[in-house]
Design an enzyme around this catalytic site. Structure first.
Site, PDB file in Angstrom:
ATOM      1  N   GLY A   1     -28.276  21.338   1.795  1.00 31.15           N
ATOM      2  CA  GLY A   1     -27.233  21.423   0.770  1.00 31.15           C
ATOM      3  C   GLY A   1     -27.428  22.703  -0.028  1.00 31.15           C
TER       4      GLY A   1
ATOM      5  N   VAL B   1     -27.457  22.819  -6.942  1.00 28.31           N
ATOM      6  CA  VAL B   1     -28.861  22.422  -7.087  1.00 28.31           C
ATOM      7  C   VAL B   1     -29.699  23.102  -6.004  1.00 28.31           C
ATOM      8  CG1 VAL B   1     -30.502  20.499  -7.098  1.00 28.31           C
ATOM      9  CG2 VAL B   1     -28.231  20.182  -8.106  1.00 28.31           C
ATOM     10  N   GLY B   2     -29.200  23.082  -4.766  1.00 27.41           N
ATOM     11  CA  GLY B   2     -29.953  23.681  -3.655  1.00 27.41           C
ATOM     12  C   GLY B   2     -30.187  25.172  -3.862  1.00 27.41           C
TER      13      GLY B   2
ATOM     14  N   ASP C   1     -26.759  24.215   5.273  1.00 28.33           N
ATOM     15  CA  ASP C   1     -25.522  23.606   4.766  1.00 28.33           C
ATOM     16  C   ASP C   1     -24.572  23.399   5.928  1.00 28.33           C
ATOM     17  OD1 ASP C   1     -24.372  23.404   1.618  1.00 28.33           O
ATOM     18  OD2 ASP C   1     -22.832  23.339   3.180  1.00 28.33           O
TER      19      ASP C   1
ATOM     20  N   ASN D   1     -21.661   9.445   0.570  1.00 29.69           N
ATOM     21  CA  ASN D   1     -22.959  10.133   0.577  1.00 29.69           C
ATOM     22  C   ASN D   1     -23.950   9.478   1.536  1.00 29.69           C
ATOM     23  OD1 ASN D   1     -22.106  12.161  -1.038  1.00 29.69           O
ATOM     24  ND2 ASN D   1     -23.171  11.530  -2.889  1.00 29.69           N
TER      25      ASN D   1
ATOM     26  N   VAL E   1     -32.365  14.205  -3.763  1.00 30.34           N
ATOM     27  CA  VAL E   1     -31.708  14.543  -5.033  1.00 30.34           C
ATOM     28  C   VAL E   1     -30.286  13.960  -5.066  1.00 30.34           C
ATOM     29  CG1 VAL E   1     -30.959  16.493  -6.506  1.00 30.34           C
ATOM     30  CG2 VAL E   1     -33.075  16.682  -5.209  1.00 30.34           C
ATOM     31  N   THR E   2     -29.746  13.689  -3.878  1.00 29.00           N
ATOM     32  CA  THR E   2     -28.368  13.219  -3.756  1.00 29.00           C
ATOM     33  C   THR E   2     -28.155  11.889  -4.489  1.00 29.00           C
ATOM     34  OG1 THR E   2     -28.278  14.290  -1.588  1.00 29.00           O
ATOM     35  CG2 THR E   2     -26.581  12.633  -2.046  1.00 29.00           C
TER      36      THR E   2
ATOM     37  N   ARG F   1     -34.420  15.361 -20.593  1.00 32.24           N
ATOM     38  CA  ARG F   1     -33.267  15.183 -21.498  1.00 32.24           C
ATOM     39  C   ARG F   1     -33.704  14.475 -22.777  1.00 32.24           C
ATOM     40  NH1 ARG F   1     -29.096  14.135 -16.463  1.00 32.24           N
ATOM     41  NH2 ARG F   1     -28.540  16.331 -16.299  1.00 32.24           N
TER      42      ARG F   1
ATOM     43  N   HIS G   1     -31.718   5.844 -11.938  1.00 27.85           N
ATOM     44  CA  HIS G   1     -31.107   7.058 -12.479  1.00 27.85           C
ATOM     45  C   HIS G   1     -29.634   6.762 -12.718  1.00 27.85           C
ATOM     46  CE1 HIS G   1     -30.457  11.251 -13.211  1.00 27.85           C
ATOM     47  NE2 HIS G   1     -29.717  11.442 -12.139  1.00 27.85           N
TER      48      HIS G   1
HETATM   49  N1  APR Z   1     -24.866  18.402   5.485  1.00 31.87           N
HETATM   50  C1  APR Z   1     -25.319  19.448   4.765  1.00 31.87           C
HETATM   51  N2  APR Z   1     -24.773  19.854   3.609  1.00 31.87           N
HETATM   52  C2  APR Z   1     -23.707  19.181   3.177  1.00 31.87           C
HETATM   53  C3  APR Z   1     -23.180  18.074   3.873  1.00 31.87           C
HETATM   54  C4  APR Z   1     -23.808  17.699   5.085  1.00 31.87           C
HETATM   55  N3  APR Z   1     -23.359  16.670   5.822  1.00 31.87           N
HETATM   56  N4  APR Z   1     -22.127  17.606   3.167  1.00 31.87           N
HETATM   57  C5  APR Z   1     -22.011  18.382   2.072  1.00 31.87           C
HETATM   58  N5  APR Z   1     -22.973  19.333   2.078  1.00 31.87           N
HETATM   59  C6  APR Z   1     -23.217  20.400   1.112  1.00 31.87           C
HETATM   60  C7  APR Z   1     -21.960  21.002   0.525  1.00 31.87           C
HETATM   61  O1  APR Z   1     -21.351  21.909   1.425  1.00 31.87           O
HETATM   62  C8  APR Z   1     -22.497  21.686  -0.738  1.00 31.87           C
HETATM   63  O2  APR Z   1     -22.862  23.033  -0.482  1.00 31.87           O
HETATM   64  O3  APR Z   1     -23.911  19.902  -0.030  1.00 31.87           O
HETATM   65  C9  APR Z   1     -23.748  20.864  -1.074  1.00 31.87           C
HETATM   66  C10 APR Z   1     -23.652  20.124  -2.404  1.00 31.87           C
HETATM   67  O4  APR Z   1     -23.606  21.076  -3.399  1.00 31.87           O
HETATM   68  P1  APR Z   1     -22.745  20.900  -4.757  1.00 31.87           P
HETATM   69  O5  APR Z   1     -21.405  20.330  -4.441  1.00 31.87           O
HETATM   70  O6  APR Z   1     -22.829  22.199  -5.500  1.00 31.87           O
HETATM   71  O7  APR Z   1     -23.534  19.748  -5.527  1.00 31.87           O
HETATM   72  P2  APR Z   1     -24.831  19.913  -6.441  1.00 31.87           P
HETATM   73  O8  APR Z   1     -24.409  20.142  -7.852  1.00 31.87           O
HETATM   74  O9  APR Z   1     -25.777  20.868  -5.821  1.00 31.87           O
HETATM   75  O10 APR Z   1     -25.404  18.437  -6.389  1.00 31.87           O
HETATM   76  C11 APR Z   1     -25.977  17.940  -5.190  1.00 31.87           C
HETATM   77  O11 APR Z   1     -27.336  16.385  -6.358  1.00 31.87           O
HETATM   78  O12 APR Z   1     -27.361  15.857  -8.588  1.00 31.87           O
HETATM   79  C12 APR Z   1     -26.938  15.455  -7.325  1.00 31.87           C
HETATM   80  O13 APR Z   1     -24.927  14.201  -7.721  1.00 31.87           O
HETATM   81  C13 APR Z   1     -25.429  15.404  -7.240  1.00 31.87           C
HETATM   82  O14 APR Z   1     -25.361  14.336  -5.092  1.00 31.87           O
HETATM   83  C14 APR Z   1     -25.208  15.571  -5.767  1.00 31.87           C
HETATM   84  C15 APR Z   1     -26.355  16.490  -5.353  1.00 31.87           C
END
Ligand code: APR
Length: 314
Positions: free
Chosen positions: A17, A21-22, A41, A103, A126-127, A159, A183
């Protein structure tokens, strides 16, 4: 001439991802020289672009770790740690259950492919929804429980520390806060175990003031989403970094993470936030605090809501 240096392999962290966050986690890891990073990703080009941006940063600041962006799990082979941030954030009109199902399918796909490449890895989830996704990732991975954990407690405690510091007008660096449980709305900030350099906050703040800080902590994620229309990422990635560092450097730090419980706190076969010792084996030890009956009842209520959600998993 052969030297021991040639045998040295840099630790390897895969981040699944390459989102907010990643990406920020990758940045922290390479700028601190902690490990090589593979950013995976599903979106073509996104992790490669991010990796190039991070590599070009090396020309300016002082770091020289390898960074690879990829859409291919074979590049993640032999990772020491896998951090799973892939997933969708909750959108308007989407229930928590809808999010859970979407998810879960992402977690299943990602974990089965990533673990096949790195059978010895330690997994940090983290998801969201965090505790349920950690449980599911563990089931899919087939890994022993000490090598699977979720990132939440460090963030929730940070926090609480921040809000206590704001209320008292002192540095949050001098505050240690403890937050247990799931959480989400049912998390359990524990004022009795939250101190300013050893002084419990119950001696420094009124009950009313503490209740307000506890409530704000429980809604800490939602407060940020409301303000910036997307979820937080600096503090979440800093929290995940702390876990990665404690494991790779075998620091044995005591931090709250979502860990598998087998009887601790009277709970069995559930992942939720408790203090643990983190070292090179992963979770080296779950630490059991002596809770009052009210605190324990609140923790069990939090566990119940996680268990209800686990029933919704495929
Ligand atoms: N395989 C790999 N990557 C994926 C997949 C998958 N099947 N599906 C989605 N992604 C990628 C998206 O393309 C995106 O780049 O996961 C990434 C998620 O990034 P953001 O939307 O920016 O989310 P982010 O704020 O990083 O949060 C990620 O952490 O805090 C938790 O609730 C939040 O579940 C979320 C996770």
């Amino acid at each position: 001439m052969a030297t021991h240096i040639q045998d040295y392999r840099s630790p390897k962290v895969t981040i699944i991802g390459a989102g907010n966050v990643g990406g920020t986690l990758a940045h922290r890891i390479v700028e601190n020289g902690l490990a090589d990073v593979v950013l995976y990703d599903i979106v073509l080009g996104k992790p490669q672009g991010l990796a190039l941006d991070l590599m070009q940063t090396q020309a300016i600041v002082n770091h020289d770790r390898q960074i690879i962006g990829t859409n291919n799990y074979s590049d993640t082979q032999n990772s020491d740690i896998i951090v799973l941030t892939a997933g969708l954030p909750r959108k308007e009109g989407m229930s928590r259950n809808d999010l859970l199902r979407i998810n879960a399918s992402i977690v299943k796909d990602a974990i089965s492919q990533a673990i096949a490449q790195s059978t010895e890895a330690i997994l940090i989830v983290v998801t969201n929804p965090l505790d349920v996704m950690t449980h599911y990732a563990w089931q899919v991975s087939g890994l022993p429980t000490h090598r699977v954990m979720g990132m939440a407690g460090i963030l929730d405690a940070a926090r609480f520390q921040t809000f206590i510091g704001m209320e008292l007008g002192i540095s949050s660096a001098d505050i240690r806060a403890t937050v247990l449980g799931g959480h989400g709305d049912t998390m359990l900030p524990l004022p009795r175990f939250s101190t300013v350099n050893g002084i419990p906050i119950t001696e420094l703040l009124s009950q009313d003031a503490i209740t307000k800080l506890v409530n704000r902590t429980c809604n800490g994620g939602a407060e940020i989403v409301k303000l910036m229309q997307t979820s937080a990422y600096f503090a979440p990635s800093a929290s995940a970094y702390m876990m990665v560092e404690s494991i790779l450097c075998d620091r044995q730090r005591v931090v709250p993470v979502a860990a598998h419980l087998m009887g601790e706190y009277g709970l069995t076969d559930i992942f939720m936030g408790v203090p643990v010792q983190l070292g090179k084996r992963g979770i080296e030890k779950v630490i059991e605090l002596q809770l009052t009956s009210d605190e324990l009842a609140a923790l069990h209520a939090s566990a119940k809501s996680i268990q209800e959600n686990i029933k919704l998993l495929p």
